[in-house]
Design an enzyme around this catalytic site. Sequence first.
Site, PDB file in Angstrom:
ATOM      1  N   ARG A  83      66.306 -32.030 -17.201  1.00 21.50           N
ATOM      2  CA  ARG A  83      67.171 -31.042 -16.549  1.00 21.50           C
ATOM      3  C   ARG A  83      66.622 -30.614 -15.192  1.00 21.50           C
ATOM      4  O   ARG A  83      65.425 -30.721 -14.939  1.00 21.50           O
ATOM      5  CB  ARG A  83      67.273 -29.739 -17.328  1.00 21.50           C
ATOM      6  CG  ARG A  83      67.185 -29.767 -18.732  1.00 21.50           C
ATOM      7  CD  ARG A  83      67.507 -28.359 -19.238  1.00 21.50           C
ATOM      8  NE  ARG A  83      66.486 -27.888 -20.130  1.00 21.50           N
ATOM      9  CZ  ARG A  83      66.448 -26.677 -20.616  1.00 21.50           C
ATOM     10  NH1 ARG A  83      67.354 -25.784 -20.246  1.00 21.50           N
ATOM     11  NH2 ARG A  83      65.504 -26.321 -21.458  1.00 21.50           N
ATOM     12  N   SER A 120      64.494 -37.356 -26.006  1.00 25.00           N
ATOM     13  CA  SER A 120      65.513 -37.198 -24.952  1.00 25.00           C
ATOM     14  C   SER A 120      66.551 -36.143 -25.352  1.00 25.00           C
ATOM     15  O   SER A 120      66.923 -36.028 -26.515  1.00 25.00           O
ATOM     16  CB  SER A 120      66.237 -38.528 -24.712  1.00 25.00           C
ATOM     17  OG  SER A 120      65.317 -39.582 -24.559  1.00 25.00           O
ATOM     18  N   HIS A 176      68.495 -27.981 -30.984  1.00 28.07           N
ATOM     19  CA  HIS A 176      67.548 -27.759 -29.878  1.00 28.07           C
ATOM     20  C   HIS A 176      68.317 -27.349 -28.628  1.00 28.07           C
ATOM     21  O   HIS A 176      68.372 -28.070 -27.648  1.00 28.07           O
ATOM     22  CB  HIS A 176      66.765 -29.054 -29.644  1.00 28.07           C
ATOM     23  CG  HIS A 176      65.676 -28.914 -28.624  1.00 28.07           C
ATOM     24  ND1 HIS A 176      64.738 -27.915 -28.645  1.00 28.07           N
ATOM     25  CD2 HIS A 176      65.375 -29.674 -27.544  1.00 28.07           C
ATOM     26  CE1 HIS A 176      63.902 -28.070 -27.623  1.00 28.07           C
ATOM     27  NE2 HIS A 176      64.275 -29.130 -26.929  1.00 28.07           N
TER      28      HIS A 176
HETATM   29  N1  APR Z   1      65.986 -47.312 -20.360  1.00 32.83           N
HETATM   30  C1  APR Z   1      64.690 -46.957 -20.345  1.00 32.83           C
HETATM   31  N2  APR Z   1      64.207 -45.980 -19.570  1.00 32.83           N
HETATM   32  C2  APR Z   1      65.077 -45.325 -18.798  1.00 32.83           C
HETATM   33  C3  APR Z   1      66.449 -45.623 -18.769  1.00 32.83           C
HETATM   34  C4  APR Z   1      66.907 -46.678 -19.595  1.00 32.83           C
HETATM   35  N3  APR Z   1      68.188 -47.035 -19.636  1.00 32.83           N
HETATM   36  N4  APR Z   1      67.050 -44.791 -17.894  1.00 32.83           N
HETATM   37  C5  APR Z   1      66.091 -44.007 -17.388  1.00 32.83           C
HETATM   38  N5  APR Z   1      64.894 -44.313 -17.942  1.00 32.83           N
HETATM   39  C6  APR Z   1      63.576 -43.758 -17.650  1.00 32.83           C
HETATM   40  C7  APR Z   1      63.404 -43.346 -16.208  1.00 32.83           C
HETATM   41  O1  APR Z   1      63.158 -44.477 -15.389  1.00 32.83           O
HETATM   42  C8  APR Z   1      62.217 -42.394 -16.299  1.00 32.83           C
HETATM   43  O2  APR Z   1      60.997 -43.055 -16.038  1.00 32.83           O
HETATM   44  O3  APR Z   1      63.358 -42.566 -18.387  1.00 32.83           O
HETATM   45  C9  APR Z   1      62.253 -41.911 -17.745  1.00 32.83           C
HETATM   46  C10 APR Z   1      62.436 -40.416 -17.893  1.00 32.83           C
HETATM   47  O4  APR Z   1      61.332 -39.812 -17.334  1.00 32.83           O
HETATM   48  P1  APR Z   1      61.404 -38.451 -16.508  1.00 32.83           P
HETATM   49  O5  APR Z   1      62.554 -38.506 -15.569  1.00 32.83           O
HETATM   50  O6  APR Z   1      60.066 -38.168 -15.953  1.00 32.83           O
HETATM   51  O7  APR Z   1      61.800 -37.368 -17.648  1.00 32.83           O
HETATM   52  P2  APR Z   1      60.837 -36.697 -18.745  1.00 32.83           P
HETATM   53  O8  APR Z   1      60.332 -35.412 -18.217  1.00 32.83           O
HETATM   54  O9  APR Z   1      59.870 -37.688 -19.258  1.00 32.83           O
HETATM   55  O10 APR Z   1      61.928 -36.338 -19.866  1.00 32.83           O
HETATM   56  C11 APR Z   1      62.630 -37.351 -20.535  1.00 32.83           C
HETATM   57  O11 APR Z   1      62.988 -35.996 -22.495  1.00 32.83           O
HETATM   58  O12 APR Z   1      62.619 -33.724 -22.921  1.00 32.83           O
HETATM   59  C12 APR Z   1      63.553 -34.707 -22.567  1.00 32.83           C
HETATM   60  O13 APR Z   1      65.160 -33.458 -21.299  1.00 32.83           O
HETATM   61  C13 APR Z   1      64.149 -34.441 -21.219  1.00 32.83           C
HETATM   62  O14 APR Z   1      65.947 -36.009 -21.454  1.00 32.83           O
HETATM   63  C14 APR Z   1      64.672 -35.798 -20.860  1.00 32.83           C
HETATM   64  C15 APR Z   1      63.653 -36.750 -21.496  1.00 32.83           C
END
Ligand code: APR
Length: 323
Positions: A83, A120, A176
């Site tokens: 978010r 996620s 959640h």
């Molecule tokens: N397949 C694999 N990885 C993906 C895909 C996909 N189709 N689309 C995006 N990603 C990867 C992104 O490249 C990124 O590295 O998912 C990762 C998400 O990492 P961040 O943006 O750093 O987010 P993060 O803080 O790790 O949170 C991830 O967890 O708590 C939840 O709300 C949060 O939905 C979010 C998730």
Amino acid sequence: MARAKISLIGGGQIGGVLAQLCALRELGDVVLFDIVENMPQGKMLDIAEVARVDQFDVNLKGTNSYADIAGSDIVIVTAGLPRKPGMSRDDLLGVNAKIMKQVSEGIKQYAPESFVIIISNPLDAMVTLCQKITGFPPERVMGQAGVLDSNRFCSFIAWELGVSVRDVNAMVLGGHGDTMVPIVRYANVNGIPVMEQLVRKYGEAKAKEVMTAMVERTKMAGGEVVKLLGNGSAFYSPASSAIAMAEAILRDQKRVLPTCALLKGEFGVDNYYVGVPCILGAGGIEGIMEFELDAEEQALFDNSVAAVKGLIDELPSILPDMA
Ligand code: APR
């Protein structure tokens, strides 16, 4: 005996911390998958190059290929957008549902025997989707939310009472989201009711006020971090929380952890994923520890389940081919 294999789908903020924690605790060999080229390889090289300092013997691999997750015992999913300030977790539904579909198909194809822990958001809807798409038995597909939400509640209580957080027990149930349900009645410090301590400290009226403030802060705690970070959401705490769940399964600990699990009548809910106390061991979710909610708690819990249902009802319009 072969080492366990843990695959992490999503190599962003949480994924990186997960990889490091898996290595530090020697939970098993770790694969970090992301669609961004080179980034997961870079992160895993970075962690691997400190193995001598941290004294761990596990193999770490970064990848952009689902084939590398083959044979995983556990898959932890953080793929998806976090978010931004002002957003609720539910605002992520449209974009993250599409990502979760791809990810679930990859897991189904390459790691069909694995246990899956989703992080996620919006969590309950993402776990629901993953279970539907993989078709894995529900005891193998679960979500991390309650471990963190409960730990946040415990932290606020510990800070308020000036005691070690290790001696505080309190749980948060339900979905959640902003409707999650911190259970005040059973919050305790080594068995001593928290409410009684607050009443002794402040008197009846102020004690209620103080508890209400802690409950509200718990419900909004993720947003508090999002606002402070300015870019992204909490990542250390969700990673540690999911590792506690993975460790419980890998080491067959039978820990009782609040887990997003598929309910089949428990707590009056049929066929929805929400957070409840679960026994986690070698069989994944080995049991749901149901207990009597009072009328007020049940009403709050039902309200939270209704919010989850609302999100689930939106899924067919986002993923029409799944309807
Ligand atoms: N397949 C694999 N990885 C993906 C895909 C996909 N189709 N689309 C995006 N990603 C990867 C992104 O490249 C990124 O590295 O998912 C990762 C998400 O990492 P961040 O943006 O750093 O987010 P993060 O803080 O790790 O949170 C991830 O967890 O708590 C939840 O709300 C949060 O939905 C979010 C998730």
